[in-house]
Write an enzyme that holds these catalytic residues in place. Structure first.
Site, mmCIF file in Angstrom:
data_model
loop_
_atom_site.group_PDB
_atom_site.id
_atom_site.type_symbol
_atom_site.label_atom_id
_atom_site.label_comp_id
_atom_site.label_asym_id
_atom_site.label_seq_id
_atom_site.Cartn_x
_atom_site.Cartn_y
_atom_site.Cartn_z
ATOM 1 N N GLU A 307 -31.504 15.526 30.249
ATOM 2 C CA GLU A 307 -31.836 15.008 28.914
ATOM 3 C C GLU A 307 -31.780 16.172 27.932
ATOM 4 O OE1 GLU A 307 -32.473 12.055 27.641
ATOM 5 O OE2 GLU A 307 -33.115 10.712 29.254
ATOM 6 N N ASN A 308 -30.619 16.375 27.313
ATOM 7 C CA ASN A 308 -30.525 17.398 26.273
ATOM 8 C C ASN A 308 -31.357 16.981 25.071
ATOM 9 O OD1 ASN A 308 -28.692 18.905 27.795
ATOM 10 N ND2 ASN A 308 -26.963 17.714 27.036
#
Length: 594
Positions: A307-308
């Site tokens: 999850e950037n």
């Protein structure tokens, strides 16, 4: 392309409204090229844009043409709108078949991008990585691993492109939409399998048998310093704790070190309890099997969810993804034997009971956390206190984190489940999950079976992911011996024991039952006329004194029942052999061990 970018940038810029950025000039910027063979659309736009579907597929073909001995593009499925879902197979010796990859001495990494098509970082990062392989910059990679790369899983959502799809995400300029053409969220479909996209990726997992599955997303929520966060179900809450232990002790340190070396900040996959008051702490999420990483945990498929951070610029996020993937490749090459051994331990583990539902702990743990400073203010717009992030680093030395440690529900794992022949769609889905299902041909009667009977149920008030979900309480009834010819037998003595139980046990929140696959059991389709029931019931009570005493007692002790003719007659109708014997009965049967 450049002129289009300038024009679009002039039309809207959310930077005016989003929290201020911390300056970033990372070493990974050196990974980008401005020209030369196979320069990506992302690089040509200086990290601002991502190509559309047609341009993406053209780049796939260019990669294959540049290095056909190491790359092959295949269609793994087709969307409801008719778009092909492409996968690139990359291997050193040009042995691209499913059996070649599945039986390779080298480990295989499956990279999935664009399950949420607005969160498309993985596509452009994967293209850069594969380009560097194709042009000879990274000859080391395919000497260590095989790669399966799906640049866009949600191909229809990808083409619902626009500037206005994610208000709190910095780029790309145009991005796709979260859901597919049927408005279904693919990362809620890993158990019910309603979508061709998720069916396609499970078919890839079953046939190619990757050693590590990486699913790349972009998060939202609060602001913090981390640009790349990732995770998997923690050991204490995992149904595959041996796998989680290897990921914790061997993969995570290596990936974190690789990210840090390239000036990216790796962080844990956590969420904020109160987005307006960071100090209240974090929520430690444990994924259920409707999600890719929750499904992987139950299926004993090592799975990492990336999850950037949405508030970081697109260029920074894509480069961080490249570095993450590079770290994952080297970690897998180094420690794949440890991971394989952990998978085998999990396959051999056959628990008697499993946790199917968790809740958050009442007392927190505490962690160090790299946050961003903020201040609260009273908003005239919302009428409540809001948070304004200030773009300055703030270190929390002892931030509370509430993990889903509390066990809310456990179920016993049956020895086997038996599925009636009227449910071939359930059988098909089980096989897509990689579950062994056998058809019964013998007419021999089976003893010791049990059936779940609904005692109380509640339907959701609105649809979720195209389904009206249902939850229920159950009683279990012992059944007399019966023949199950042409039924389907599903033993839990196989590799995906825990997943099977989650799918077929109706008390599991992501079971086929709770997703509405068996809603017809709540329908009554035969009824009774009082002129037939009343004299029959009189005779029934006359010939069954115990039933008559029970009926008289209920009348004496329950005034509502006594004064309700319909309730009295319904009670009697249920006692007759004419009552629908399948009503509120879960049709899948259970066999429990000694």
């Amino acid at each position: 392309m450049i002129a289009t970018i300038i024009m679009l940038s002039a039309t809207i810029s959310m930077d005016t409204y989003l929290p201020p950025l911390m300056a970033w000039e990372g070493k990974s910027l050196q990974l980008m090229q401005k020209n030369g063979p196979l320069t990506t659309d992302f690089e040509l736009s200086d990290g601002m844009a991502s190509p559309d579907y047609t341009q993406t597929m053209a780049f796939v073909e260019r990669l294959v043409a540049a290095n056909p001995t190491q790359f092959k593009a295949i269609d793994i499925g087709k969307s409801k709108a008719g778009r092909a879902i492409k996968m690139l197979v990359a291997c050193e010796q040009g042995k691209f078949s499913e059996s070649d990859i599945a039986n390779s001495v080298k480990p295989t990494l499956l990279i999935q991008a664009g399950i949420h098509a607005g969160e498309i970082d993985g596509k452009d990062a994967g293209f850069m990585l594969l380009r560097d392989i194709a042009t000879g910059k990274r000859l080391d990679i395919l000497s260590k691993v095989n790669i399966l790369f799906v640049p866009i899983l949600n191909v229809d959502g990808h083409e619902r492109r626009g500037e206005f799809n994610r208000i709190n995400q910095r780029g790309p300029i145009e991005m796709g939409f979260r859901t597919n053409a049927n408005n279904l969220n693919l990362n809620r479909d890993y158990t019910k399998l309603d979508t061709p996209e998720v069916r396609a990726i499970l078919a890839v997992i079953n046939s190619y048998r990757p050693d590590l599955y990486v699913d790349v997303h972009v998060t939202d929520g609060a602001d913090y310093q981390y640009d790349v966060t990732y995770g998997y179900n923690p050991q204490f809450a995992s149904e595959s704790p041996a796998i989680a232990k290897v990921l914790d002790e061997h993969f995570k340190p290596h990936i974190d070190k690789t990210l840090t070396k390239n000036d990216h900040v790796a962080g844990p996959l956590v969420f904020v309890k109160n987005k307006r008051d960071f100090k209240q702490g974090l929520a430690g999420w444990v994924a259920t099997p409707r999600f890719s990483n929750g499904w992987g945990d139950l299926a004993s498929i090592p799975t990492i969810l990336v999850e950037n951070h949405s508030l970081k610029p697109y260029k920074q996020r894509v480069l961080g993804t490249y570095v993450f993937l590079d770290g994952a490749v080297s970690a897998l090459a180094k420690d794949h034997t440890l991971l394989e051994a952990a998978v085998e331990r999990e396959y051999a583990s056959k628990p008697d009971k499993i946790v199917v539902q968790r809740s958050y702990a009442k007392q927190p743990d505490h962690i160090q956390f790299k946050g961003i400073s903020y201040k609260n203010f009273e908003s005239a717009i919302s009428g409540q206190m809001e948070a304004k992030y200030l773009g300055e680093p703030k270190f929390y030395d002892n931030l509370p984190i509430y993990w889903q440690k509390e066990v809310a529900k456990t179920v016993s794992v049956p020895k086997a489940f038996y599925i009636p022949p009227a449910y071939p769609d359930i059988v098909e889905k089980l096989r897509l999950h990689g579950v062994l299902v056998e058809k019964i041909t013998s007419s021999e009667e089976k003893v010791g079976l049990q059936q779940a009977r609904v005692s109380k149920h509640k339907f959701a008030s609105s649809p979720f992911e195209g389904r009206f979900r249902v939850s229920a309480d159950f009683a279990f009834d012992a059944l007399t011996a019966r023949s199950l010819t042409n039924w389907y037998y599903v033993s839990t003595d196989q590799n995906k024991s825990e997943l099977i139980t989650h799918l077929l046990h109706p008390q599991a929140p992501d079971s086929f039952f709770q997703w509405g696959e068996f809603n017809t059991i709540f329908q009554r389709t035969e009824y009774v006329e009082n002129y037939a029931l009343e004299p029959y019931a009189r005779s029934m009570l006359k010939n069954n004194p115990a039933m008559a005493l029970e009926f008289d007692k209920k009348i004496r002790e329950d005034s509502d029942f006594a004064n309700n003719a319909k309730a009295r007659l319904t009670w009697l109708y249920k006692k007759t052999p004419f009552y629908d014997q399948a009503y509120l009965k879960y049709p899948v049967l259970f066999e429990f061990g000694e």
